[in-house]
Design a protein around this motif. Structure first.
Motif, PDB file in Angstrom:
ATOM      1  N   ILE A  61       1.183  -1.924  -9.323  1.00 38.69           N
ATOM      2  CA  ILE A  61       1.132  -3.024  -7.805  1.00 38.69           C
ATOM      3  C   ILE A  61      -0.288  -2.516  -7.440  1.00 38.69           C
ATOM      4  CG2 ILE A  61       1.755  -2.118  -5.305  1.00 38.69           C
ATOM      5  CD1 ILE A  61       4.453  -0.265  -7.310  1.00 38.69           C
ATOM      6  N   ALA A  62      -1.031  -1.900  -7.950  1.00 35.43           N
ATOM      7  CA  ALA A  62      -2.356  -1.709  -7.457  1.00 35.43           C
ATOM      8  C   ALA A  62      -3.347  -2.828  -6.840  1.00 35.43           C
ATOM      9  CB  ALA A  62      -3.374  -1.116  -8.162  1.00 35.43           C
ATOM     10  N   PRO A  63      -3.074  -3.360  -8.319  1.00 35.18           N
ATOM     11  CA  PRO A  63      -4.055  -5.834  -7.455  1.00 35.18           C
ATOM     12  C   PRO A  63      -3.267  -5.901  -6.964  1.00 35.18           C
ATOM     13  CG  PRO A  63      -3.472  -5.015 -10.301  1.00 35.18           C
ATOM     14  CD  PRO A  63      -2.987  -4.250  -9.557  1.00 35.18           C
ATOM     15  N   LEU A 112       1.543   5.711  -7.613  1.00 31.71           N
ATOM     16  CA  LEU A 112       0.646   5.820  -8.449  1.00 31.71           C
ATOM     17  C   LEU A 112       0.803   7.778  -8.853  1.00 31.71           C
ATOM     18  CD1 LEU A 112      -1.495   4.671 -11.210  1.00 31.71           C
ATOM     19  CD2 LEU A 112      -3.289   4.269  -9.233  1.00 31.71           C
ATOM     20  N   PRO A 113      -0.167   8.426  -7.302  1.00 31.77           N
ATOM     21  CA  PRO A 113      -0.349   9.519  -7.260  1.00 31.77           C
ATOM     22  C   PRO A 113       0.631   9.899  -7.718  1.00 31.77           C
ATOM     23  CG  PRO A 113      -0.524   8.982  -4.748  1.00 31.77           C
ATOM     24  CD  PRO A 113      -0.027   7.405  -5.835  1.00 31.77           C
ATOM     25  N   PRO A 135       7.437  -5.236  -5.242  1.00 33.48           N
ATOM     26  CA  PRO A 135       7.102  -6.675  -4.782  1.00 33.48           C
ATOM     27  C   PRO A 135       8.317  -7.164  -4.735  1.00 33.48           C
ATOM     28  CG  PRO A 135       5.580  -5.162  -6.965  1.00 33.48           C
ATOM     29  CD  PRO A 135       6.438  -4.490  -6.841  1.00 33.48           C
ATOM     30  N   LEU A 136       9.112  -7.141  -5.672  1.00 33.70           N
ATOM     31  CA  LEU A 136      10.056  -8.682  -5.325  1.00 33.70           C
ATOM     32  C   LEU A 136      10.887  -8.056  -4.486  1.00 33.70           C
ATOM     33  CD1 LEU A 136      11.115  -8.797  -9.153  1.00 33.70           C
ATOM     34  CD2 LEU A 136      10.316 -11.177  -7.243  1.00 33.70           C
ATOM     35  N   LEU A 137      11.140  -6.483  -3.851  1.00 29.53           N
ATOM     36  CA  LEU A 137      11.997  -5.943  -2.812  1.00 29.53           C
ATOM     37  C   LEU A 137      11.288  -6.036  -1.628  1.00 29.53           C
ATOM     38  CD1 LEU A 137      13.779  -3.757  -1.814  1.00 29.53           C
ATOM     39  CD2 LEU A 137      12.303  -2.335  -1.828  1.00 29.53           C
ATOM     40  N   PHE A 145       0.618  -1.295  -0.169  1.00 30.24           N
ATOM     41  CA  PHE A 145      -0.494   0.585  -0.166  1.00 30.24           C
ATOM     42  C   PHE A 145       0.347   0.831  -0.143  1.00 30.24           C
ATOM     43  CE2 PHE A 145      -1.902   3.504   2.311  1.00 30.24           C
ATOM     44  CZ  PHE A 145      -3.917   4.074   1.675  1.00 30.24           C
ATOM     45  N   THR A 146       2.275   1.295   0.608  1.00 35.87           N
ATOM     46  CA  THR A 146       2.601   2.528   0.398  1.00 35.87           C
ATOM     47  C   THR A 146       3.274   2.824  -0.880  1.00 35.87           C
ATOM     48  OG1 THR A 146       3.272   1.620   2.983  1.00 35.87           O
ATOM     49  CG2 THR A 146       5.700   2.946   1.971  1.00 35.87           C
ATOM     50  N   ALA A 147       3.940   1.317  -0.964  1.00 38.52           N
ATOM     51  CA  ALA A 147       4.314   1.476  -2.632  1.00 38.52           C
ATOM     52  C   ALA A 147       3.407   1.714  -3.814  1.00 38.52           C
ATOM     53  CB  ALA A 147       4.913   0.357  -2.727  1.00 38.52           C
TER      54      ALA A 147
END
Length: 332
Positions: free
Chosen positions: A190-192, A44-45, A79-81, A37-39
């Motif tokens: 990332i969103a989904p 996106l914004p 996500p991998l991070l 969620f932080t990512a």
């Protein structure tokens, strides 16, 4: 070195410096255990804001190129991070990422035709060793999926750096628009994942809102614009050697703001990493890209192979998790 080159390097260096403040912001202001969620809130914004400012959309083949760059630099990388961050001790993950300069040197030789210099290789080794002294602590047996995720995350960011320079940018499109394309594409990817893995967004208090605004604006929109602008005007090797400034900044902020102690070994590691960063800017053959294009578009037919870039780690409310979403290694 041209007279304006130190200014360009200093401006580009502001990106990893800002990423190094993520540790303190995350641990002090953001909700716990919501890395994806932080990512998403960072990427996106910030991407949509830059798109609104640039008012330029990709055309033709650049829809695909923007999607690839956005995935490598943001959407796949993050996500991998975080998979690596939650399966490995933070210092171990950071030490793997500190090999980033060496990896970009290798990939630049393959894709950009930039012949590796002995000075660059030596500086990369010293940078990795220095960062490891800052972040690495004793750890138990390594988790294989975590190690693989760390290596894949590093390879993704490395490829993104080099391809950003190789492809350049379309005629008439500035780094602001190209940065917006990548952040938006990565954020949409990332969103989904964030909603499937973490559920609905958490309730945010005023401190969290302020923290996310800082990360989205200063730590992402401005920082990534400076980063990609630097990739377009410096060599990929020069840019990646600025990465160690992220863990060094995190360590300095932790000492000055959060009251964390620095041992003599850590301070020696910081000195080594900083010296390697300076040496990386003086590598033979480093020169600005000619003309107004964003990146050096050297077309090489050589095949590429995976290598490793840099990423950060940070504590999160009692856990030793990697939480810096954008750059090189951060101390535990």
């Amino acid at each position: 070195m041209p007279a304006n080159r130190p200014v360009l390097i200093a401006l580009t260096a502001l990106a990893p410096v800002s990423w190094g403040t993520t540790y303190a912001v995350t641990t002090e202001f953001l909700p716990p255990d919501r890395p994806l969620f932080t990512a998403l809130m960072r990427a996106l914004p910030a991407g949509l804001l830059l798109l609104a400012l640039a008012r330029v959309l990709p055309r033709g083949a650049w829809w695909g190129k923007a999607a690839v760059l956005g995935a490598l630099n943001i959407g796949v990388f993050l996500p991998l991070l975080f998979l690596a961050a939650y399966r490995l001790p933070g210092g171990t993950a950071a030490a793997v990422g500190s090999a980033g300069p060496l990896c970009v040197v290798a990939l630049s030789a393959l894709l950009l035709g930039q012949r590796p210099a002995a000075r660059s290789v030596l500086a990369g080794v010293v940078a990795a060793f220095g960062v490891s002294l800052v972040v690495l602590q004793a750890a138990g047996p390594l988790d294989t999926p975590g190690v693989l995720a760390a290596l894949a995350s590093t390879a993704s960011m490395s490829a993104g750096i080099v391809l950003t320079q190789r492809w350049g940018r379309p005629e008439g499109v500035g780094p602001l628009a190209l940065t917006g394309w990548q952040l938006t594409a990565g954020g949409l990817l990332i969103a989904p994942l964030a909603f499937l893995a973490e559920g609905p967004p958490p309730v945010l208090d005023g401190a969290a809102v302020g923290g996310y605004l800082y990360l989205a604006l200063a730590g992402t929109a401005v920082a990534y614009w400076l980063w990609f602008r630097g990739i377009g005007r410096l060599t990929a090797t020069q840019v990646t050697f600025l990465g160690p400034l992220s863990p060094l900044t995190a360590a300095a902020v932790g000492w000055a703001v959060l009251g964390e102690a620095l041992t003599p070994v850590q301070m020696a590691g910081m000195a080594l990493a900083f010296g390697a960063t300076l040496a990386g800017q003086l590598a033979p053959g480093a020169k600005a890209a000619a003309g107004p294009s964003f990146g050096t578009s050297l077309r090489s037919s050589r095949s590429s192979r995976s290598c490793r870039s840099s990423f950060s780690s940070a504590s999160k409310n009692g856990r030793k998790d990697s939480m810096d979403l954008t750059g090189t290694a951060l101390r535990r």
